[in-house]
Design an enzyme around this catalytic site. Sequence first.
Site, PDB file in Angstrom:
ATOM      1  N   TYR A   9      -2.958   9.797  -4.646  1.00 50.09           N
ATOM      2  CA  TYR A   9      -1.764  10.298  -5.344  1.00 50.09           C
ATOM      3  C   TYR A   9      -2.087  10.779  -6.759  1.00 50.09           C
ATOM      4  O   TYR A   9      -1.322  10.541  -7.690  1.00 50.09           O
ATOM      5  CB  TYR A   9      -0.683   9.212  -5.416  1.00 50.09           C
ATOM      6  CG  TYR A   9       0.055   9.066  -4.119  1.00 50.09           C
ATOM      7  CD1 TYR A   9       1.025  10.006  -3.765  1.00 50.09           C
ATOM      8  CD2 TYR A   9      -0.214   8.041  -3.235  1.00 50.09           C
ATOM      9  CE1 TYR A   9       1.687   9.905  -2.558  1.00 50.09           C
ATOM     10  CE2 TYR A   9       0.446   7.938  -2.027  1.00 50.09           C
ATOM     11  CZ  TYR A   9       1.398   8.869  -1.699  1.00 50.09           C
ATOM     12  OH  TYR A   9       2.052   8.780  -0.515  1.00 50.09           O
ATOM     13  N   TYR A 136      10.463   6.309   3.080  1.00 51.22           N
ATOM     14  CA  TYR A 136       9.006   6.414   3.006  1.00 51.22           C
ATOM     15  C   TYR A 136       8.419   5.381   3.956  1.00 51.22           C
ATOM     16  O   TYR A 136       8.693   4.189   3.836  1.00 51.22           O
ATOM     17  CB  TYR A 136       8.480   6.161   1.584  1.00 51.22           C
ATOM     18  CG  TYR A 136       6.967   6.204   1.544  1.00 51.22           C
ATOM     19  CD1 TYR A 136       6.306   7.424   1.561  1.00 51.22           C
ATOM     20  CD2 TYR A 136       6.212   5.038   1.558  1.00 51.22           C
ATOM     21  CE1 TYR A 136       4.915   7.484   1.575  1.00 51.22           C
ATOM     22  CE2 TYR A 136       4.824   5.087   1.572  1.00 51.22           C
ATOM     23  CZ  TYR A 136       4.184   6.303   1.578  1.00 51.22           C
ATOM     24  OH  TYR A 136       2.810   6.359   1.598  1.00 51.22           O
ATOM     25  N   ASP A 240      11.096  -1.362   8.939  1.00 49.31           N
ATOM     26  CA  ASP A 240       9.836  -1.234   8.210  1.00 49.31           C
ATOM     27  C   ASP A 240       9.935  -2.134   6.980  1.00 49.31           C
ATOM     28  O   ASP A 240      10.492  -1.762   5.957  1.00 49.31           O
ATOM     29  CB  ASP A 240       9.612   0.231   7.810  1.00 49.31           C
ATOM     30  CG  ASP A 240       8.369   0.395   6.932  1.00 49.31           C
ATOM     31  OD1 ASP A 240       7.704  -0.613   6.628  1.00 49.31           O
ATOM     32  OD2 ASP A 240       8.083   1.545   6.550  1.00 49.31           O
ATOM     33  N   LYS A 269       2.229  -5.105   3.059  1.00 51.17           N
ATOM     34  CA  LYS A 269       1.814  -5.259   1.653  1.00 51.17           C
ATOM     35  C   LYS A 269       1.570  -6.700   1.203  1.00 51.17           C
ATOM     36  O   LYS A 269       0.486  -7.031   0.768  1.00 51.17           O
ATOM     37  CB  LYS A 269       2.839  -4.578   0.750  1.00 51.17           C
ATOM     38  CG  LYS A 269       2.759  -3.067   0.884  1.00 51.17           C
ATOM     39  CD  LYS A 269       3.555  -2.354  -0.163  1.00 51.17           C
ATOM     40  CE  LYS A 269       3.199  -0.895  -0.224  1.00 51.17           C
ATOM     41  NZ  LYS A 269       4.129   0.013   0.459  1.00 51.17           N
TER      42      LYS A 269
HETATM   43  C1  LIG Z   1       3.750   1.241   1.237  1.00 50.96           C
HETATM   44  C2  LIG Z   1       4.626   1.411   2.414  1.00 50.96           C
HETATM   45  C3  LIG Z   1       4.132   1.886   3.633  1.00 50.96           C
HETATM   46  C4  LIG Z   1       2.698   2.310   3.793  1.00 50.96           C
HETATM   47  O1  LIG Z   1       1.813   1.273   3.623  1.00 50.96           O
HETATM   48  P1  LIG Z   1       0.269   1.582   3.263  1.00 50.96           P
HETATM   49  O2  LIG Z   1      -0.388   0.273   3.314  1.00 50.96           O
HETATM   50  O3  LIG Z   1       0.287   2.197   1.900  1.00 50.96           O
HETATM   51  O4  LIG Z   1      -0.221   2.536   4.303  1.00 50.96           O
HETATM   52  C5  LIG Z   1       4.991   1.961   4.706  1.00 50.96           C
HETATM   53  N1  LIG Z   1       6.283   1.604   4.585  1.00 50.96           N
HETATM   54  C6  LIG Z   1       6.801   1.143   3.448  1.00 50.96           C
HETATM   55  C7  LIG Z   1       8.225   0.721   3.391  1.00 50.96           C
HETATM   56  C8  LIG Z   1       5.996   1.048   2.306  1.00 50.96           C
HETATM   57  O5  LIG Z   1       6.519   0.620   1.148  1.00 50.96           O
END
Ligand SMILES: *Cc1c(COP(=O)(O)O)cnc(C)c1O
Length: 422
Positions: A9, A136, A240, A269
């Site tokens: 980025y 996202y 997600d 994460k």
């Molecule tokens: C960061 C994120 C992703 C992607 O995760 P990466 O480990 O960066 O590939 C997917 N969904 C959400 C909600 C995120 O915050």
Amino acid sequence: MHPHIWHPYTQAKTAPLPLKVKSAKGVWLELEDGRKVIDCISSWWVNLHGHSHPIIAEAIYQQAQRLEQVIFAGFTHEPAEKLAEQLVARLSGRFNRVFFSDNGSTAVEVALKMAYQYWVNQQQKRTTFIAFEGAYHGDTFGAMSVGARSLFSDAFSDWLTAVEFLPFPNTYIGDTQVEEKETQAIAKLESLLAKNPDRYAGIIIEPLVQGAGGMRMGRPEFLQQLRRVADQFNTLLIFDEVMTGFGRTGDWFACTKAQVEPDIICLSKGLTGGFLPFAVTVCSEAIYEAFYSDDPLKTLYHGHSYTANPLGCAAALASLELMMENESVFRTMELKHLGHFQALQNHPKLTNLRVTGTIAAMDIVTEDQPNYLNHIAAEIRQRSIEQGLLLRPLGNVLYLMPPYCITDEELAEIYQGIQTIL
Ligand SMILES: *Cc1c(COP(=O)(O)O)cnc(C)c1O
């Protein structure tokens, strides 16, 4: 810039030089030049218990001496079994099967493939997904397809599959229109599903908080309605929770906070407390059963070299234990943010203050387009470093997502710094 590194980025030509970090402990990063900086955003939202936490470091060290990695097809190991058991117990309800991978985008890719093939395995071709404006879900192609079209995905638009987008009913303190926004989104969802009930493999959402789209926050009530409509029209619901998982929303997961059980959940994460790249996609037994067959074509043909890496499992188990010990911290951080909001709520440069659990966000009033490229973001990044803070606004959205080990004094220091920056 280093002659051999390509940063994420980052437009190398115009970006300021990256800051070199020597070490980190708790919420503090120590730069090579000796400056100390508070990590207000948990290093891109991954860190939970503070940097270099000795208990997680020790767990990884111990595991590395026993079994660092082994192929996960045809083989298994205790750290993976234990972690799967603990995650299923924590998530409760219909969640029963854990699929391992190693980053959030992949956890989403796997969820999309599970949902898509779930229908294929039942002789149904459901060609598309329903997602949300501002979403996202990651940077791989499937994840980009269900994410909002933006400058992140512009160059690849021809390669993205068609997805139906619903407005995301975002809200903030003092919002009087949230129910109306929710009603509109649900009405659009119902009309899509009623028109083409066999077209949609599933609905995917970042529950309670849209992250990279600008820390846009929603209500549990909306998720409850999504569940109702998904059941009514027999489609799958995917949460997600790559960002919202592991305490971020003030409960263990957004789904437990909202008391809504999706069919598939993506976690990454915070999974290892921010130590190692790791991810899981967890699904209901009903989904698993659609793949359980004598027919080899019904297999989920997906996997990665490092699937269920034992070091990742060990770090995750240690992190879960720390979460249990410190549950009150992520449960009470919302009140602390709200306390500090008192001093900010009438600030002329701020609007739309909002908080969900450990995540606090606000929009900076600006005359520019409020998007990711807003000049204010770079300016705040620069000024925050001068204040000893790592802040990385999303366009004009300033947000905090500190590690759970932050003290009251450190949190107060962050809010004081924000006042100064403003
Ligand atoms: C960061 C994120 C992703 C992607 O995760 P990466 O480990 O960066 O590939 C997917 N969904 C959400 C909600 C995120 O915050």
